[in-house]
Design a protein around this motif. Structure first.
Motif, PDB file in Angstrom:
ATOM      1  N   ILE A 118      -0.603   9.376  -0.770  1.00 52.92           N
ATOM      2  CA  ILE A 118      -0.263  10.277  -1.866  1.00 52.92           C
ATOM      3  C   ILE A 118      -0.750  11.692  -1.603  1.00 52.92           C
ATOM      4  O   ILE A 118      -0.226  12.660  -2.164  1.00 52.92           O
ATOM      5  N   GLU A 119      -1.747  11.859  -0.735  1.00 52.03           N
ATOM      6  CA  GLU A 119      -2.261  13.178  -0.406  1.00 52.03           C
ATOM      7  C   GLU A 119      -1.572  13.768   0.813  1.00 52.03           C
ATOM      8  O   GLU A 119      -1.941  14.836   1.295  1.00 52.03           O
ATOM      9  N   GLY A 120      -0.563  13.060   1.360  1.00 56.35           N
ATOM     10  CA  GLY A 120       0.169  13.581   2.507  1.00 56.35           C
ATOM     11  C   GLY A 120      -0.507  13.339   3.836  1.00 56.35           C
ATOM     12  O   GLY A 120      -0.123  13.930   4.854  1.00 56.35           O
ATOM     13  N   ARG A 121      -1.492  12.449   3.854  1.00 58.72           N
ATOM     14  CA  ARG A 121      -2.221  12.167   5.089  1.00 58.72           C
ATOM     15  C   ARG A 121      -2.070  10.692   5.463  1.00 58.72           C
ATOM     16  O   ARG A 121      -1.684   9.868   4.661  1.00 58.72           O
TER      17      ARG A 121
ATOM     18  N   PRO B  72      14.170  12.676  -8.787  1.00 54.07           N
ATOM     19  CA  PRO B  72      15.385  13.470  -8.991  1.00 54.07           C
ATOM     20  C   PRO B  72      16.376  13.444  -7.846  1.00 54.07           C
ATOM     21  O   PRO B  72      17.429  14.057  -7.937  1.00 54.07           O
ATOM     22  N   LEU B  73      16.048  12.754  -6.729  1.00 62.40           N
ATOM     23  CA  LEU B  73      16.978  12.720  -5.611  1.00 62.40           C
ATOM     24  C   LEU B  73      18.184  11.831  -5.906  1.00 62.40           C
ATOM     25  O   LEU B  73      19.305  12.140  -5.497  1.00 62.40           O
TER      26      LEU B  73
ATOM     27  N   GLY C 289       0.802  -1.213   0.000  1.00 64.63           N
ATOM     28  CA  GLY C 289       0.000   0.000   0.000  1.00 64.63           C
ATOM     29  C   GLY C 289       0.834   1.261   0.000  1.00 64.63           C
ATOM     30  O   GLY C 289       0.352   2.334   0.360  1.00 64.63           O
ATOM     31  N   ARG C 290       2.087   1.168  -0.414  1.00 67.76           N
ATOM     32  CA  ARG C 290       2.963   2.331  -0.450  1.00 67.76           C
ATOM     33  C   ARG C 290       3.241   2.706  -1.899  1.00 67.76           C
ATOM     34  O   ARG C 290       2.993   1.935  -2.806  1.00 67.76           O
ATOM     35  N   HIS C 291       3.764   3.889  -2.098  1.00 70.19           N
ATOM     36  CA  HIS C 291       4.015   4.353  -3.449  1.00 70.19           C
ATOM     37  C   HIS C 291       5.327   5.114  -3.481  1.00 70.19           C
ATOM     38  O   HIS C 291       5.805   5.616  -2.459  1.00 70.19           O
ATOM     39  N   VAL C 292       5.911   5.195  -4.651  1.00 72.40           N
ATOM     40  CA  VAL C 292       7.116   5.993  -4.850  1.00 72.40           C
ATOM     41  C   VAL C 292       6.973   6.716  -6.187  1.00 72.40           C
ATOM     42  O   VAL C 292       6.684   6.095  -7.210  1.00 72.40           O
ATOM     43  N   ASP C 293       7.100   8.032  -6.168  1.00 74.70           N
ATOM     44  CA  ASP C 293       7.027   8.835  -7.384  1.00 74.70           C
ATOM     45  C   ASP C 293       7.766  10.137  -7.122  1.00 74.70           C
ATOM     46  O   ASP C 293       8.462  10.269  -6.104  1.00 74.70           O
ATOM     47  N   GLU C 294       7.628  11.097  -8.022  1.00 73.53           N
ATOM     48  CA  GLU C 294       8.366  12.347  -7.870  1.00 73.53           C
ATOM     49  C   GLU C 294       7.979  13.088  -6.601  1.00 73.53           C
ATOM     50  O   GLU C 294       8.794  13.785  -6.001  1.00 73.53           O
ATOM     51  N   SER C 295       6.730  12.963  -6.172  1.00 74.34           N
ATOM     52  CA  SER C 295       6.296  13.647  -4.955  1.00 74.34           C
ATOM     53  C   SER C 295       6.736  12.900  -3.699  1.00 74.34           C
ATOM     54  O   SER C 295       6.884  13.508  -2.642  1.00 74.34           O
ATOM     55  N   SER C 296       6.933  11.595  -3.794  1.00 77.48           N
ATOM     56  CA  SER C 296       7.433  10.778  -2.679  1.00 77.48           C
ATOM     57  C   SER C 296       8.557   9.902  -3.216  1.00 77.48           C
ATOM     58  O   SER C 296       8.366   8.703  -3.469  1.00 77.48           O
ATOM     59  N   PRO C 297       9.741  10.480  -3.393  1.00 76.19           N
ATOM     60  CA  PRO C 297      10.804   9.759  -4.107  1.00 76.19           C
ATOM     61  C   PRO C 297      11.615   8.791  -3.272  1.00 76.19           C
ATOM     62  O   PRO C 297      12.579   8.218  -3.769  1.00 76.19           O
ATOM     63  N   LEU C 298      11.257   8.597  -2.017  1.00 76.84           N
ATOM     64  CA  LEU C 298      11.961   7.591  -1.208  1.00 76.84           C
ATOM     65  C   LEU C 298      10.955   6.829  -0.366  1.00 76.84           C
ATOM     66  O   LEU C 298       9.925   7.361   0.037  1.00 76.84           O
ATOM     67  N   VAL C 299      11.258   5.564  -0.112  1.00 79.60           N
ATOM     68  CA  VAL C 299      10.305   4.704   0.579  1.00 79.60           C
ATOM     69  C   VAL C 299      11.053   3.580   1.280  1.00 79.60           C
ATOM     70  O   VAL C 299      12.097   3.109   0.816  1.00 79.60           O
ATOM     71  N   ASP C 300      10.541   3.177   2.446  1.00 83.29           N
ATOM     72  CA  ASP C 300      11.007   1.989   3.161  1.00 83.29           C
ATOM     73  C   ASP C 300       9.939   0.921   3.028  1.00 83.29           C
ATOM     74  O   ASP C 300       8.746   1.203   3.125  1.00 83.29           O
ATOM     75  N   ALA C 301      10.361  -0.296   2.800  1.00 87.40           N
ATOM     76  CA  ALA C 301       9.407  -1.399   2.631  1.00 87.40           C
ATOM     77  C   ALA C 301      10.097  -2.698   3.037  1.00 87.40           C
ATOM     78  O   ALA C 301      11.202  -2.692   3.582  1.00 87.40           O
ATOM     79  N   ARG C 302       9.423  -3.798   2.764  1.00 88.74           N
ATOM     80  CA  ARG C 302      10.013  -5.105   3.052  1.00 88.74           C
ATOM     81  C   ARG C 302       9.521  -6.099   2.019  1.00 88.74           C
ATOM     82  O   ARG C 302       8.453  -5.934   1.428  1.00 88.74           O
ATOM     83  N   LEU C 303      10.306  -7.131   1.809  1.00 85.88           N
ATOM     84  CA  LEU C 303       9.917  -8.213   0.919  1.00 85.88           C
ATOM     85  C   LEU C 303       9.062  -9.218   1.681  1.00 85.88           C
ATOM     86  O   LEU C 303       9.033  -9.211   2.925  1.00 85.88           O
ATOM     87  N   PRO C 304       8.360 -10.101   0.967  1.00 86.87           N
ATOM     88  CA  PRO C 304       7.527 -11.092   1.666  1.00 86.87           C
ATOM     89  C   PRO C 304       8.306 -11.950   2.662  1.00 86.87           C
ATOM     90  O   PRO C 304       7.735 -12.425   3.642  1.00 86.87           O
ATOM     91  N   ASP C 305       9.614 -12.151   2.429  1.00 90.67           N
ATOM     92  CA  ASP C 305      10.396 -12.973   3.361  1.00 90.67           C
ATOM     93  C   ASP C 305      10.899 -12.182   4.553  1.00 90.67           C
ATOM     94  O   ASP C 305      11.565 -12.714   5.427  1.00 90.67           O
TER      95      ASP C 305
END
Length: 629
Positions: free
Chosen positions: A461-464, A361-362, A335-351
């Motif tokens: 994506i709306e910052g909330r 651009p970062l 349920g996370r996203h990465v794009d120009e407005s949110s160019p960095l993200v922490d996540a995990r793999l199924p394992d």
């Protein structure tokens, strides 16, 4: 009435589509005039009308909404040609006839120039002519699964006015774990092996990438021609069908003499399959138990850590789009996203492997990805002793501290083994106690049954909708915990953690980044100040002195080994300063002939003050541990 749509996928190529109608629809399914088969695009998402010189955009009650210049549409809206329409991962600009690109023929023979701010090499522009288009050659995906974005390289158009199809990874409902097998024993030509020793190796690597891209293009063409009903296909069946198609393509190319005689056919099939449905070259490294960390600096620069040492990977990505596709497959199911407005993200793999991604651009060299692999077989204290990370007496001392409900802070640099040690120490918590763990990306694996696992959440994506570590620490206090374990303190949550340690939640554990025990307590002071509470420095130090009993310092040494370099007790305030006393130390004495660190663990002879309290309460403790060395 004719008009043009300039369509750009975020971070990807740009396409120009021409229409001879007054209105079109955009959505995920084929009956739309523009088909964008991605998971964040609704079946019928947006309508665009160009009439009487006006451009009108209307959202068709889509799930994720339509945005104009970052603002969500609430109803029909008249826009200007300069306005940007956002639909899922795509950006649209609408051009009326009077803004047609000069020099473009009516049959679409010449492609317009690249859009401003977009490098031509990274975002080629395609000419469209048909009224109904499947953008970038996507196969129809399941409604719940995000499709993979297209790669940069495009197939040549076979006729004027036809949309040229870009190479793109097929969509899998969910990544299938453990796809790849270990690399073949013979030296096959991989996409980008270790740094090329000469031009011949570099040419071979480039030729392999060209071949892989060509097979991938033909795979997408074949899959699209067959119109696979991906909704009716299970993940395993999709993998099998795709692999069979790839083998047919490779077989035909082999028979036509299009493949190098020295090329490993099985490896080529595996690499195309992984890039189409899996995590690309990462699959090989994820399946390699010797690899502990994977670092993608740029599409062609992949490094791995083996036995504590960094080395250039044997495989790499064929393009930046392939890396972006992998990042999307990782973060979308969470349920996370990465794009120009949110160019960095922490996540995990199924394992359980921890993932950090950052995109342009970062990231100037292209999308960057770091994966800390999850160990299926968790290390025990005995394993750490065997590896030389600490001694038996030190392990016994730490076990006593945890069972005696001492509050511990594990300090160290990045990759020093803090989380591994936190897992080991958490294993000493008695079975009957209620444990609440709080992390940014869930990594801890506890054997106890009474365990609540919490994970923070970034904003949408709306910052909330963000839920921070600090929010979770506060909430954990209402969950009747016996122990609170915070994966890492980075900011204001340190104050809440100290207050929890000072208000009946003894035996709590956390980690932080610092280079020494003294630096660790200084970092705690700084993080408490980050909470926004205007507290005097002395009051903060009193909080730390009353809450933290021990600082365990982890260190990664020059030879890649990880050890506990010090265990220090926080002895309270001496004047205005916090007093620390080392209980154990690692004394480095140099290096051996193979570059390995040589040293020994020493007990300083200091006995922590709480040991006297344990003895007064009749709890048996082993005083011999302090006479070691």
């Amino acid at each position: 009435m004719s008009f043009s749509i300039i369509l750009t996928e975020k971070g990807g190529p740009t396409q120009r589509l021409d229409f001879e109608v007054e209105e079109i629809t955009v959505g995920r399914v084929d009956e739309n005039d523009i088909c964008l088969p991605k998971g964040n695009v609704s079946k019928k998402h947006t309508k665009i009308v160009v009439k009487d010189g006006k451009i009108i955009v209307l959202d068709l009650k889509s799930t994720n909404g339509t945005y104009v210049n970052g603002k969500k549409l609430a109803g029909p809206q008249v826009i200007q040609p300069s306005d940007k329409v956002y639909i899922g991962d795509f950006i649209l600009n609408v051009e009326p006839p009077d803004l047609a690109v000069p020099g473009e023929s009516a049959d679409g023979g010449d492609a317009p120039a690249a859009t401003p701010g977009t490098a031509e090499d990274d975002a080629p522009v395609y000419t469209g002519g048909d009224a109904t288009r499947r953008v970038a050659g996507y196969p129809s995906p399941p409604a719940s699964a995000p499709a993979s974005p297209p790669d940069e390289d495009a197939m040549p158009t076979s006729a004027p006015g036809k949309l040229r199809m870009a190479r793109v990874a097929a969509t899998s409902p969910s990544p299938r774990p453990q796809i790849a097998t270990p690399p073949p024993k013979r030296a096959a030509r991989g996409p980008a092996a270790r740094p090329a020793a000469n031009d011949g190796h570099a040419a071979a690597a480039a030729e392999y990438v060209r071949t892989l891209s060509l097979v991938h293009d033909r795979l997408i063409e074949a899959m699209d021609l067959r119109r696979l009903d991906l909704d009716a296909l299970g993940s395993e069946e999709l993998w099998n069908k795709t692999e069979g198609t790839i083998r047919q393509i490779v077989g035909k190319m082999d028979g036509a003499g299009e493949l190098d005689a020295l090329l490993d056919r099985d490896e080529l099939v595996r690499d195309v399959l992984n890039e189409a449905l899996g995590l690309g070259p990462l699959e090989t490294y994820l399946a390699d138990e010797a690899v502990s960390e994977i670092m993608v600096n740029a599409p062609s620069e992949v490094y791995v850590e083996r036995a504590g040492r960094l080395e250039r990977g044997e495989k790499a990505f064929s393009s930046a789009r392939a890396v972006l596709g992998v990042i999307e497959r990782i973060v979308a199911p969470l349920g996370r996203h990465v794009d120009e407005s949110s160019p960095l993200v922490d996540a995990r793999l199924p394992d359980g492997s921890r993932v950090n991604a950052i995109i342009p651009p970062l990231a100037l060299k292209g999308p960057a990805l770091t994966i800390r692999k999850f160990k299926r077989d968790l290390l025990s204290a005995g394993n750490l002793v065997e590896l030389g990370a600490l001694t038996g007496p030190m392990a016994e001392f730490l076990e006593t501290c945890v069972k005696a409900r001492r509050n511990l802070v594990i300090s160290g640099g990045t990759g020093s083994g803090k989380t591994t040690l936190l897992n080991v120490l958490s294993g000493y918590i008695p079975e009957g106690e209620r444990i609440v763990t709080i992390e940014d990306a869930a990594e801890l694996q506890l054997a106890q049954g009474h365990w609540v696992q919490l994970e923070s959440r970034p904003a949408n994506i709306e910052g909330r909708g963000a839920v921070t570590i600090r929010d979770l620490v506060r909430n954990a206090l209402r969950m009747r915990p016996d122990r609170i374990v915070v994966g890492e303190c980075r900011g204001g949550e340190a104050l809440d953690m100290l207050q929890a340690m000072n208000t009946g939640h003894d035996g709590s554990l956390t980690t932080l980044h610092a280079n020494s025990p003294r630096d660790a307590v200084a970092r705690l002071e700084t993080m408490v100040l980050m909470s926004g509470m205007e507290l005097p420095v002395r009051a903060i130090r009193e909080q730390i002195a009353g809450a933290v009993n021990l600082v365990v310092q982890q260190q990664r040494y020059a030879d890649g080994t990880r050890r506990i370099s010090a265990i220090s007790e926080v002895c309270g305030l001496e004047g205005d300063l916090l007093a620390l006393q080392d209980v154990f130390q690692f004394k480095q004495e140099g290096f051996d002939s193979e570059g390995r660190v040589v040293g020994r663990f020493l007990a300083t002879g200091f006995v922590p003050t709480f040991y006297d309290d344990l003895q007064r309460r009749g709890i048996a403790v082993n005083m011999d541990v302090f006479r070691e060395g």
